[in-house]
Motif scaffolding. Structure first.
Motif, PDB file in Angstrom:
ATOM      1  N   LEU A  27      25.250  69.414  75.396  1.00  0.00           N
ATOM      2  CA  LEU A  27      26.013  69.315  76.638  1.00  0.00           C
ATOM      3  C   LEU A  27      26.147  70.623  77.404  1.00  0.00           C
ATOM      4  CD1 LEU A  27      28.853  66.828  75.657  1.00  0.00           C
ATOM      5  CD2 LEU A  27      26.632  66.365  76.695  1.00  0.00           C
ATOM      6  N   THR A  28      25.728  71.727  76.823  1.00  0.00           N
ATOM      7  CA  THR A  28      25.804  73.004  77.533  1.00  0.00           C
ATOM      8  C   THR A  28      24.986  72.918  78.815  1.00  0.00           C
ATOM      9  OG1 THR A  28      26.134  74.251  75.501  1.00  0.00           O
ATOM     10  CG2 THR A  28      25.286  75.473  77.380  1.00  0.00           C
ATOM     11  N   GLY A  29      25.620  73.269  79.920  1.00  0.00           N
ATOM     12  CA  GLY A  29      24.955  73.240  81.213  1.00  0.00           C
ATOM     13  C   GLY A  29      25.241  72.000  82.035  1.00  0.00           C
TER      14      GLY A  29
ATOM     15  N   ILE B 193      27.897  62.203  80.671  1.00  0.00           N
ATOM     16  CA  ILE B 193      28.248  62.860  79.410  1.00  0.00           C
ATOM     17  C   ILE B 193      28.628  61.827  78.356  1.00  0.00           C
ATOM     18  CG2 ILE B 193      29.991  64.344  78.311  1.00  0.00           C
ATOM     19  CD1 ILE B 193      29.801  66.091  80.872  1.00  0.00           C
ATOM     20  N   ASP B 194      29.417  60.837  78.739  1.00  0.00           N
ATOM     21  CA  ASP B 194      29.781  59.788  77.784  1.00  0.00           C
ATOM     22  C   ASP B 194      28.540  59.053  77.293  1.00  0.00           C
ATOM     23  OD1 ASP B 194      32.434  60.478  77.961  1.00  0.00           O
ATOM     24  OD2 ASP B 194      33.024  58.748  79.176  1.00  0.00           O
TER      25      ASP B 194
END
Length: 82
Positions: free
Chosen positions: A16-18, A27-28
């Motif tokens: 998830l970085t970025g 994201i979910d």
């Protein structure tokens, strides 16, 4: 609990970085795909839910709203466990 923390600090953080915190749906969905199980047993439901809510809080802070108002504006509750 320590395993959930490990997953958050390694696999989930790496993936998830970025990402933009305001992309709650994306994201979910990424969290669900990363886990890959219907019971969220790979990464752990506690890790997945914790990250989803932390993302929502970060996005709320970024736009200057309290979390409850941000979620109301989304017109959906963060839902990483579908």
């Amino acid at each position: 609990m320590l395993k959930a923390v490990e997953h958050v600090n390694t696999a989930i953080a790496d993936e998830l970085t970025g990402w933009e915190a305001t992309d709650q749906v994306g994201i979910d969905q990424a969290l669900i795909q990363m886990d890959g199980t219907p019971t969220k047993s790979n990464l752990g439901a506690n890790a997945i839910l914790g990250v989803s809510l932390a993302v929502a809080k970060a996005a709320a802070d970024a736009v200057g709203l309290p979390l409850y108002r941000y979620i109301a504006a989304l017109k959906r509750i963060p839902c990483p466990c579908r």
